[in-house]
Design a protein around this motif. Structure first.
Motif, PDB file in Angstrom:
ATOM      1  N   LEU A 142      47.745  29.828  45.067  1.00  0.00           N
ATOM      2  CA  LEU A 142      47.039  30.572  46.116  1.00  0.00           C
ATOM      3  C   LEU A 142      47.838  31.748  46.670  1.00  0.00           C
ATOM      4  CD1 LEU A 142      45.306  27.766  48.223  1.00  0.00           C
ATOM      5  CD2 LEU A 142      44.376  29.135  46.347  1.00  0.00           C
ATOM      6  N   GLU A 143      49.142  31.757  46.481  1.00  0.00           N
ATOM      7  CA  GLU A 143      49.954  32.764  47.145  1.00  0.00           C
ATOM      8  C   GLU A 143      50.756  33.641  46.197  1.00  0.00           C
ATOM      9  OE1 GLU A 143      49.611  33.243  50.267  1.00  0.00           O
ATOM     10  OE2 GLU A 143      48.440  31.454  50.729  1.00  0.00           O
ATOM     11  N   SER A 144      50.453  33.612  44.900  1.00  0.00           N
ATOM     12  CA  SER A 144      51.258  34.408  43.971  1.00  0.00           C
ATOM     13  C   SER A 144      50.416  34.875  42.791  1.00  0.00           C
ATOM     14  CB  SER A 144      52.458  33.587  43.480  1.00  0.00           C
ATOM     15  OG  SER A 144      52.010  32.427  42.804  1.00  0.00           O
ATOM     16  N   TRP A 145      50.917  35.909  42.107  1.00  0.00           N
ATOM     17  CA  TRP A 145      50.266  36.421  40.906  1.00  0.00           C
ATOM     18  C   TRP A 145      50.532  35.467  39.740  1.00  0.00           C
ATOM     19  CZ3 TRP A 145      47.216  40.751  40.859  1.00  0.00           C
ATOM     20  CH2 TRP A 145      47.317  41.610  41.964  1.00  0.00           C
ATOM     21  N   PHE A 146      49.607  35.418  38.790  1.00  0.00           N
ATOM     22  CA  PHE A 146      49.846  34.673  37.560  1.00  0.00           C
ATOM     23  C   PHE A 146      49.316  35.496  36.384  1.00  0.00           C
ATOM     24  CE2 PHE A 146      45.759  33.293  39.244  1.00  0.00           C
ATOM     25  CZ  PHE A 146      44.922  33.241  38.132  1.00  0.00           C
ATOM     26  N   PRO A 147      49.913  35.344  35.202  1.00  0.00           N
ATOM     27  CA  PRO A 147      49.510  36.157  34.042  1.00  0.00           C
ATOM     28  C   PRO A 147      48.210  35.670  33.443  1.00  0.00           C
ATOM     29  CG  PRO A 147      51.227  34.621  33.415  1.00  0.00           C
ATOM     30  CD  PRO A 147      51.048  34.455  34.903  1.00  0.00           C
ATOM     31  N   LEU A 148      47.482  36.592  32.849  1.00  0.00           N
ATOM     32  CA  LEU A 148      46.217  36.273  32.205  1.00  0.00           C
ATOM     33  C   LEU A 148      46.230  36.877  30.814  1.00  0.00           C
ATOM     34  CD1 LEU A 148      43.678  34.755  33.237  1.00  0.00           C
ATOM     35  CD2 LEU A 148      42.643  36.977  33.663  1.00  0.00           C
ATOM     36  N   GLY A 149      45.994  36.065  29.810  1.00  0.00           N
ATOM     37  CA  GLY A 149      45.942  36.570  28.449  1.00  0.00           C
ATOM     38  C   GLY A 149      47.214  36.310  27.669  1.00  0.00           C
ATOM     39  N   ALA A 158      52.172  39.173  29.638  1.00  0.00           N
ATOM     40  CA  ALA A 158      50.744  39.507  29.594  1.00  0.00           C
ATOM     41  C   ALA A 158      50.510  40.798  30.363  1.00  0.00           C
ATOM     42  CB  ALA A 158      49.926  38.369  30.184  1.00  0.00           C
ATOM     43  N   SER A 159      49.596  41.620  29.879  1.00  0.00           N
ATOM     44  CA  SER A 159      49.375  42.917  30.523  1.00  0.00           C
ATOM     45  C   SER A 159      48.548  42.817  31.797  1.00  0.00           C
ATOM     46  CB  SER A 159      48.679  43.872  29.550  1.00  0.00           C
ATOM     47  OG  SER A 159      47.407  43.375  29.179  1.00  0.00           O
ATOM     48  N   VAL A 160      47.734  41.763  31.925  1.00  0.00           N
ATOM     49  CA  VAL A 160      46.856  41.620  33.095  1.00  0.00           C
ATOM     50  C   VAL A 160      47.372  40.490  33.987  1.00  0.00           C
ATOM     51  CG1 VAL A 160      44.520  41.059  33.875  1.00  0.00           C
ATOM     52  CG2 VAL A 160      44.854  42.524  31.885  1.00  0.00           C
ATOM     53  N   ARG A 161      47.411  40.766  35.281  1.00  0.00           N
ATOM     54  CA  ARG A 161      47.813  39.759  36.266  1.00  0.00           C
ATOM     55  C   ARG A 161      46.609  39.423  37.141  1.00  0.00           C
ATOM     56  NH1 ARG A 161      51.495  42.259  40.040  1.00  0.00           N
ATOM     57  NH2 ARG A 161      50.280  44.146  39.587  1.00  0.00           N
ATOM     58  N   CYS A 162      46.626  38.232  37.687  1.00  0.00           N
ATOM     59  CA  CYS A 162      45.534  37.792  38.556  1.00  0.00           C
ATOM     60  C   CYS A 162      46.103  37.175  39.819  1.00  0.00           C
ATOM     61  CB  CYS A 162      44.655  36.790  37.823  1.00  0.00           C
ATOM     62  SG  CYS A 162      43.164  36.300  38.725  1.00  0.00           S
ATOM     63  N   ARG A 163      45.377  37.351  40.895  1.00  0.00           N
ATOM     64  CA  ARG A 163      45.772  36.747  42.163  1.00  0.00           C
ATOM     65  C   ARG A 163      44.522  36.270  42.894  1.00  0.00           C
ATOM     66  NH1 ARG A 163      50.406  37.809  46.015  1.00  0.00           N
ATOM     67  NH2 ARG A 163      49.724  36.891  47.987  1.00  0.00           N
ATOM     68  N   VAL A 164      44.667  35.158  43.584  1.00  0.00           N
ATOM     69  CA  VAL A 164      43.569  34.564  44.339  1.00  0.00           C
ATOM     70  C   VAL A 164      43.577  35.070  45.773  1.00  0.00           C
ATOM     71  CG1 VAL A 164      42.862  32.386  45.401  1.00  0.00           C
ATOM     72  CG2 VAL A 164      43.327  32.484  42.962  1.00  0.00           C
ATOM     73  N   VAL A 165      42.396  35.316  46.307  1.00  0.00           N
ATOM     74  CA  VAL A 165      42.240  35.633  47.732  1.00  0.00           C
ATOM     75  C   VAL A 165      41.368  34.541  48.340  1.00  0.00           C
ATOM     76  CG1 VAL A 165      41.445  37.309  49.429  1.00  0.00           C
ATOM     77  CG2 VAL A 165      42.371  38.099  47.236  1.00  0.00           C
ATOM     78  N   PRO A 166      41.953  33.634  49.143  1.00  0.00           N
ATOM     79  CA  PRO A 166      41.162  32.538  49.719  1.00  0.00           C
ATOM     80  C   PRO A 166      40.251  33.024  50.843  1.00  0.00           C
ATOM     81  CG  PRO A 166      43.464  32.377  50.412  1.00  0.00           C
ATOM     82  CD  PRO A 166      43.381  33.533  49.468  1.00  0.00           C
ATOM     83  N   PHE A 167      39.015  32.536  50.847  1.00  0.00           N
ATOM     84  CA  PHE A 167      38.036  32.925  51.866  1.00  0.00           C
ATOM     85  C   PHE A 167      37.754  31.819  52.879  1.00  0.00           C
ATOM     86  CE2 PHE A 167      35.963  35.617  48.321  1.00  0.00           C
ATOM     87  CZ  PHE A 167      36.867  36.634  48.529  1.00  0.00           C
ATOM     88  N   GLY A 168      38.172  30.601  52.576  1.00  0.00           N
ATOM     89  CA  GLY A 168      37.717  29.494  53.422  1.00  0.00           C
ATOM     90  C   GLY A 168      36.300  29.127  53.012  1.00  0.00           C
ATOM     91  N   LEU A 183      39.402  17.669  51.582  1.00  0.00           N
ATOM     92  CA  LEU A 183      39.903  18.809  50.803  1.00  0.00           C
ATOM     93  C   LEU A 183      40.261  19.977  51.711  1.00  0.00           C
ATOM     94  CD1 LEU A 183      37.331  18.739  47.860  1.00  0.00           C
ATOM     95  CD2 LEU A 183      39.690  17.906  47.826  1.00  0.00           C
ATOM     96  N   PRO A 184      41.311  20.734  51.387  1.00  0.00           N
ATOM     97  CA  PRO A 184      41.696  21.893  52.208  1.00  0.00           C
ATOM     98  C   PRO A 184      40.637  22.991  52.143  1.00  0.00           C
ATOM     99  CG  PRO A 184      43.036  21.773  50.216  1.00  0.00           C
ATOM    100  CD  PRO A 184      42.258  20.504  50.275  1.00  0.00           C
ATOM    101  N   PRO A 185      40.188  23.509  53.275  1.00  0.00           N
ATOM    102  CA  PRO A 185      39.121  24.517  53.274  1.00  0.00           C
ATOM    103  C   PRO A 185      39.500  25.807  52.559  1.00  0.00           C
ATOM    104  CG  PRO A 185      40.016  24.191  55.493  1.00  0.00           C
ATOM    105  CD  PRO A 185      40.577  23.105  54.637  1.00  0.00           C
ATOM    106  N   GLY A 186      40.801  26.122  52.510  1.00  0.00           N
ATOM    107  CA  GLY A 186      41.231  27.356  51.860  1.00  0.00           C
ATOM    108  C   GLY A 186      40.996  27.391  50.368  1.00  0.00           C
ATOM    109  N   GLU A 187      40.687  26.237  49.762  1.00  0.00           N
ATOM    110  CA  GLU A 187      40.462  26.189  48.317  1.00  0.00           C
ATOM    111  C   GLU A 187      38.980  26.131  47.948  1.00  0.00           C
ATOM    112  OE1 GLU A 187      42.722  23.042  46.550  1.00  0.00           O
ATOM    113  OE2 GLU A 187      44.623  23.722  47.400  1.00  0.00           O
TER     114      GLU A 187
END
Length: 310
Positions: A142-149, A158-168, A183-187
């Motif tokens: 939830l708090e860091s970038w991770f590689p995709l591909g 990997a050339s593309v990175r992804c990051r999550v933005v939690p909405f609640g 369950l945690p609402p942030g997920e």
């Protein structure tokens, strides 16, 4: 990085199979200047002929068959689809996973809570484990970038990175009340930021309105695909199609005080595109004042087959 909108409607599509609202009725009769839409779905091309699906809509099989870039290239079994990123456990986001059960190994990215809901409490999704190797479920940080591909041999990453933005927001009502409380609402509901070099895409087909963190990500992105479900807060009630307001079911409407158009009048860069549009939304009528107001404000309205390249 390339993005294809495979579907742009909210749950039920447009026209909806059991709906006789003015939009659906006029479209069926050929008296509405608009186009039919399947349920919200996007795909991102990252590298080495790999595509990642953003959610898995109930219309996914039809959407894949309608997209030449997603057809298999080799016999007997093949697909350029490398994985799926889920933004929630909503039926409209996950039902299409069952279309991907045909013995094809995939990477499925989800928050730990969404993974638990699907695998521990809905055993039908275990059908994805029949492939050899089985589908690989990966918990999204939830708090860091991770590689995709695939990792590039030239770059070593990997050339593309992804990051999550939690909405609640809230978990789907098919989840038991006890589990929802645990369950945690942030997920529950998330948005996705996908970046390649200095280029960035933000994907958020559902925006409950409980958090403002996502606004900075949207403003800094070259392309933002955002929740355009309802025009007004009482839209379903006025149409006789429901008893709850837009906000009560997790969607900030486009119009009115605190609506999406008011929040982002001139404070945006890049292209801003509305997706996940409900069949009752008057912006689907290209001759309507609501459609013109959205376009005059600088927004685009997604349609099936729409493409972006960065």
């Amino acid at each position: 990085m390339r993005v294809t909108v495979l579907g742009s409607a909210a749950g039920g599509g447009f026209p909806q199979w059991n709906c006789a609202c003015p939009n659906c009725s006029r479209l069926r009769a050929g008296r509405l200047r608009s186009q039919a839409r399947t349920q919200a779905q996007a795909a991102v091309y990252v590298s080495a002929s790999e595509w990642y699906l953003l959610n898995a809509s109930p219309d996914l099989r039809t959407q894949i068959l309608s997209s030449p870039q997603l057809v298999p290239a080799r016999a007997p079994r093949d697909t350029p689809i490398a994985g799926v990123l889920l933004t929630s456990a909503d039926v409209d986001s996950v039902a299409g996973l069952l279309h991907l059960r045909e013995f094809q190994p995939l990477h499925i990215y989800a928050t730990p809570s969404v993974r638990r809901i699907l695998l521990e409490y809905n055993s039908i999704f275990r059908v994805l484990e029949r492939a050899h190797p089985p589908a690989i479920w990966q918990d999204i940080p939830l708090e860091s970038w991770f590689p995709l591909g695939t990792v590039s041999s030239a770059q070593g990453k990997a050339s593309v990175r992804c990051r999550v933005v939690p909405f609640g927001g809230a978990y789907p009502d098919y989840v038991s009340e006890d589990l929802r409380r645990a369950l945690p609402p942030g997920e529950a509901v998330i948005g996705l930021v996908l970046a390649e070099g200095s280029k960035q895409i933000f994907y958020a087909p559902s925006l409950p309105g409980g958090s403002d963190e996502w606004k900075d990500w949207a403003r800094s992105s070259d392309i933002s695909l955002l929740d355009g479900t309802f025009w007004s807060d009482d839209e379903l009630i006025s149409a006789g199609a429901g008893s709850k307001t837009a906000r009560e079911i997790g969607h900030v409407p486009l119009s009115g005080a605190g609506g999406r158009l008011e929040e982002f009048d001139s404070a945006k860069r890049g292209r801003w595109v509305l997706t996940h549009i409900n069949n009752t939304n008057p912006i689907l009528d290209e001759d309507s004042p609501e459609h013109r107001k959205v376009r005059d404000a600088g927004w685009e309205i997604a349609y099936d087959g729409m493409e972006f390249e960065l």
